[in-house]
Write an enzyme that holds these catalytic residues in place. Structure first.
Site, short mmCIF file in Angstrom:
data_model
loop_
_atom_site.label_atom_id
_atom_site.label_comp_id
_atom_site.label_asym_id
_atom_site.label_seq_id
_atom_site.Cartn_x
_atom_site.Cartn_y
_atom_site.Cartn_z
N ARG A 26 -19.29 21.85 -114.92
CA ARG A 26 -19.39 23.27 -114.58
C ARG A 26 -20.78 23.85 -114.86
O ARG A 26 -20.90 25.04 -115.15
CB ARG A 26 -18.33 24.10 -115.32
N ARG A 30 -20.70 29.71 -113.36
CA ARG A 30 -20.35 30.99 -113.95
C ARG A 30 -21.22 31.49 -115.09
O ARG A 30 -21.30 32.68 -115.31
CB ARG A 30 -18.90 30.90 -114.46
N ARG A 39 -22.83 35.77 -106.42
CA ARG A 39 -21.42 36.04 -106.31
C ARG A 39 -21.13 37.34 -105.56
O ARG A 39 -20.12 37.47 -104.89
CB ARG A 39 -20.89 36.16 -107.73
N ASP A 75 -15.22 22.75 -105.04
CA ASP A 75 -14.05 22.83 -105.92
C ASP A 75 -13.05 21.75 -105.53
O ASP A 75 -13.01 21.31 -104.38
CB ASP A 75 -13.39 24.21 -105.82
N TYR A 161 -1.80 21.92 -108.57
CA TYR A 161 -2.08 23.22 -107.97
C TYR A 161 -1.34 23.39 -106.64
O TYR A 161 -0.88 24.46 -106.30
CB TYR A 161 -3.59 23.40 -107.77
O1 1CP Z 1 -19.10 21.40 -112.24
C1 1CP Z 1 -19.68 22.17 -111.46
O2 1CP Z 1 -20.50 22.99 -111.82
C2 1CP Z 1 -19.41 22.01 -109.98
C3 1CP Z 1 -18.45 22.86 -109.42
C4 1CP Z 1 -16.97 22.82 -109.78
C5 1CP Z 1 -16.15 21.75 -110.19
C6 1CP Z 1 -16.54 20.33 -110.49
C7 1CP Z 1 -16.15 23.95 -109.68
C8 1CP Z 1 -16.63 25.29 -109.30
N1 1CP Z 1 -14.86 23.57 -109.92
C9 1CP Z 1 -14.82 22.24 -110.26
C10 1CP Z 1 -13.65 21.42 -110.58
C11 1CP Z 1 -12.35 22.06 -110.83
N2 1CP Z 1 -11.78 23.13 -110.21
C12 1CP Z 1 -11.41 21.54 -111.75
C13 1CP Z 1 -11.60 20.27 -112.56
C14 1CP Z 1 -12.45 20.45 -113.75
C15 1CP Z 1 -11.89 21.37 -114.81
O3 1CP Z 1 -10.84 21.04 -115.40
O4 1CP Z 1 -12.55 22.39 -115.09
C16 1CP Z 1 -10.27 22.36 -111.72
C17 1CP Z 1 -8.99 22.21 -112.53
C18 1CP Z 1 -10.51 23.37 -110.74
C19 1CP Z 1 -9.56 24.43 -110.30
C20 1CP Z 1 -10.18 25.77 -110.42
N3 1CP Z 1 -11.10 26.28 -109.55
C21 1CP Z 1 -10.01 26.70 -111.46
C22 1CP Z 1 -9.09 26.54 -112.67
C23 1CP Z 1 -7.79 27.23 -112.43
C24 1CP Z 1 -6.82 27.11 -113.59
O5 1CP Z 1 -6.59 28.13 -114.24
O6 1CP Z 1 -6.29 26.03 -113.84
C25 1CP Z 1 -10.84 27.82 -111.18
C26 1CP Z 1 -10.98 29.08 -111.96
C27 1CP Z 1 -11.54 27.50 -109.97
C28 1CP Z 1 -12.58 28.31 -109.30
C29 1CP Z 1 -13.95 27.83 -109.54
N4 1CP Z 1 -14.41 26.54 -109.25
C30 1CP Z 1 -15.75 26.44 -109.54
C31 1CP Z 1 -16.17 27.72 -110.03
C32 1CP Z 1 -17.60 28.05 -110.43
C33 1CP Z 1 -15.04 28.56 -110.04
C34 1CP Z 1 -15.00 30.00 -110.46
C35 1CP Z 1 -15.13 30.87 -109.25
C36 1CP Z 1 -15.82 32.13 -109.57
O7 1CP Z 1 -15.30 32.82 -110.46
O8 1CP Z 1 -16.84 32.42 -108.97
#
Ligand code: 1CP
Length: 355
Positions: A26, A30, A39, A75, A161
């Site tokens: 990540r 964010r 954003r 994502d 999901y």
């Molecule tokens: O790592 C990086 O910086 C690259 C981008 C990336 C990756 C690898 C994002 C951007 N998401 C992910 C993987 C991801 N997405 C995972 C696996 C890793 C982990 O456990 O963190 C999972 C479970 C998700 C699902 C997801 N997408 C969630 C979690 C939901 C939950 O409550 O279980 C969320 C909040 C997102 C949105 C998301 N994805 C990425 C970002 C920067 C965001 C936030 C969006 C925003 O607020 O702008």
């Protein structure tokens, strides 16, 4: 001497490099003000699907901190979305999908749409690789020094999901489906195994030099289910990717796998196992083959806190990986509230070898 000049790729290929290369889960996102500024311009999915924006967000942390790896901004839920499942990212709530609960829901998914709908992701990877390896890399890092990482969610975690329809601590509906409707759930896992293989293969062709499979919820499963839904699909994906792309490196992240981690390392064929925050690095290092690359596993909260406590942990984990191939990373994603200076301090501390 190896010809490879990218420090991260050298370690992914099994070499021990000191100090270890680093990137952070990540990192693209964010916690950076320059990400939050973008954003305002477009919603999350639009940002993932617009190569100009996704390229820029991927490069932001590299420019600021000089990580050794650039993880594609995208994502894990892009894949179900590309098959036609409805998906929205709601501010403050996270992803919301139209849940898959029946054979009819599953039948509505259309994997044939994936290539067209994910084309912008592949375009982003191509542009990134050209920027990172070309003369234009000036201002990002030395040309040809940063490794491009592609990724997908693992079938089990993506299914969490898809079936639940949103985030959860337990994902009970998914785990029930596996017991109550095993044929339906097996079809979903089979579909995800196949489409994830194709999507990662396309990412490799487009420029990814390593790929990571995020299995964030693997630790919810008891051993029998873990073997069926985590180890078996991961083995199948890894085997097929390596058939098609013999030099590709696969990173697996079986989060919270606990006692199942060594079996995951032995049985899946991944080249790298990413350790979560709770994993005992030194203990796991002693239990797995010496040539297995380990990635991890600093507590994201230590980075949020920063200061001496963080620096102590950075050096302890660096030391635990000494003498073996180790990619420094966190045990889970960077927390959004993390002050960017702490990440800078982390990387300086890690690279300070006079200590
Ligand atoms: O790592 C990086 O910086 C690259 C981008 C990336 C990756 C690898 C994002 C951007 N998401 C992910 C993987 C991801 N997405 C995972 C696996 C890793 C982990 O456990 O963190 C999972 C479970 C998700 C699902 C997801 N997408 C969630 C979690 C939901 C939950 O409550 O279980 C969320 C909040 C997102 C949105 C998301 N994805 C990425 C970002 C920067 C965001 C936030 C969006 C925003 O607020 O702008």
């Amino acid at each position: 001497m190896t010809k490879e000049t990218k420090r991260l790729l050298r370690v992914l290929n099994g070499e021990s490099v000191w100090p270890p290369p680093v990137w952070l889960m990540r990192q693209a996102g964010r916690f950076l003000p320059e990400f939050r500024a973008l954003r305002e311009k477009a919603d999350f999915l639009t940002r993932c699907m617009t190569p100009d924006i996704a390229t820029e967000i991927t490069l932001q942390p590299i420019r600021r901190f000089g990580m050794d790896g650039a993880i594609l901004f995208s994502d894990i839920l892009v894949l179900p979305w590309a098959m036609g499942q409805s998906l929205e990212f709601i501010e403050g709530r996270g992803p919301v999908l139209g849940p898959i609960r029946s054979a009819a829901d599953l039948a509505r998914l259309d994997p044939a749409r994936i290539p067209e709908r994910t084309a912008p992701v592949l375009e982003t990877l191509g542009r990134l690789r050209a920027q990172l390896d070309g003369p234009d890399a000036i201002g990002v890092a030395a040309p040809g020094s940063v490794t491009q990482i592609g990724f997908a969610g693992s079938p089990f975690t993506v299914s969490c999901y898809m079936v639940e329809g949103h985030g959860s601590r337990e994902f009970a509906s998914v785990r029930r489906m596996s017991y109550e409707e095993p044929a339906l759930y097996d079809r979903l896992i089979a579909l995800l195994t196949e489409t994830t293989t194709e999507f990662l293969s396309a990412q490799i062709k487009a420029g990814a030099e390593a790929v990571m499979l995020f299995d964030s919820w693997a630790g919810l499963l008891p051993p029998s289910e873990f073997r069926r839904h985590v180890i078996a699909p991961t083995r199948q994906i890894t085997k097929e990717l390596k058939n098609r792309h013999p030099d590709i490196r696969v990173i697996g992240f079986p989060r919270l796998a606990g006692v199942m981690a060594p079996e995951y390392a032995r049985e899946t064929g991944v080249d790298v196992m990413a350790l979560d925050t709770g994993a005992d690095f030194a203990k796991i290092a002693a239990e797995v083959p010496n040539d297995l690359v380990l990635q991890g596993n600093l507590d994201p909260l230590a980075v949020l806190a920063g200061g001496d406590a963080m620096r102590r942990e950075v050096l302890a984990i660096r030391e635990a990986g000494r003498g073996r191939p180790h990619v420094f990373n966190l045990g889970h994603g960077v927390l959004p509230e993390t002050p960017p200076e702490h990440v800078g301090d982390l990387i300086r501390t890690l690279r300070e070898t006079g200590l």
